[in-house]
Design a protein around this motif. Structure first.
Motif, short mmCIF file in Angstrom:
data_model
loop_
_atom_site.label_atom_id
_atom_site.label_comp_id
_atom_site.label_asym_id
_atom_site.label_seq_id
_atom_site.Cartn_x
_atom_site.Cartn_y
_atom_site.Cartn_z
N PHE A 3 -14.57 -2.66 1.00
CA PHE A 3 -14.10 -1.52 1.79
C PHE A 3 -12.58 -1.49 1.82
O PHE A 3 -11.98 -0.41 1.69
CB PHE A 3 -14.65 -1.59 3.22
N ALA A 4 -11.94 -2.64 1.99
CA ALA A 4 -10.48 -2.68 2.03
C ALA A 4 -9.88 -2.20 0.72
O ALA A 4 -8.90 -1.44 0.70
CB ALA A 4 -10.01 -4.09 2.34
N ILE A 5 -10.48 -2.61 -0.39
CA ILE A 5 -9.98 -2.18 -1.70
C ILE A 5 -10.20 -0.68 -1.90
O ILE A 5 -9.30 0.04 -2.34
CB ILE A 5 -10.65 -3.00 -2.82
N ALA A 6 -11.38 -0.19 -1.56
CA ALA A 6 -11.68 1.24 -1.73
C ALA A 6 -10.79 2.09 -0.84
O ALA A 6 -10.28 3.14 -1.27
CB ALA A 6 -13.15 1.50 -1.43
N PHE A 7 -10.57 1.66 0.40
CA PHE A 7 -9.72 2.41 1.32
C PHE A 7 -8.29 2.48 0.81
O PHE A 7 -7.68 3.55 0.79
CB PHE A 7 -9.75 1.76 2.70
N SER A 8 -7.75 1.37 0.35
CA SER A 8 -6.36 1.37 -0.13
C SER A 8 -6.22 2.18 -1.41
O SER A 8 -5.19 2.85 -1.62
CB SER A 8 -5.84 -0.05 -0.31
N LEU A 9 -7.23 2.15 -2.27
CA LEU A 9 -7.19 3.00 -3.47
C LEU A 9 -7.22 4.47 -3.09
O LEU A 9 -6.50 5.29 -3.69
CB LEU A 9 -8.35 2.68 -4.39
N GLY A 10 -8.03 4.82 -2.11
CA GLY A 10 -8.08 6.21 -1.64
C GLY A 10 -6.75 6.67 -1.08
O GLY A 10 -6.28 7.78 -1.38
#
Length: 55
Positions: free
Chosen positions: A30-37
């Motif tokens: 989730f942290a990786i997906a959120f920061s990519l978004g």
């Protein structure tokens, strides 16, 4: 900078696992997906600013 943050995040997770602390993988994903978004939104905003003639 974003890649460095990812490396740091994975490194901390690996060290925590090595020390016996369990971090659910869902939190990491989730942290990786959120920061990519957020980064994609930042890139899009930068392109629209460049088209409008901003700095």
């Amino acid at each position: 900078m974003l890649a460095l943050a990812f490396i740091l995040l994975v490194g901390v997770a690996l060290v925590a696992d090595g020390l016996g602390f369990h971090i659910p993988r869902g939190y990491l994903y989730f942290a990786i997906a959120f920061s990519l978004g957020v980064e994609l939104l930042n890139i899009r905003a930068g392109k629209s600013r460049a088209k409008a003639g901003g700095h």
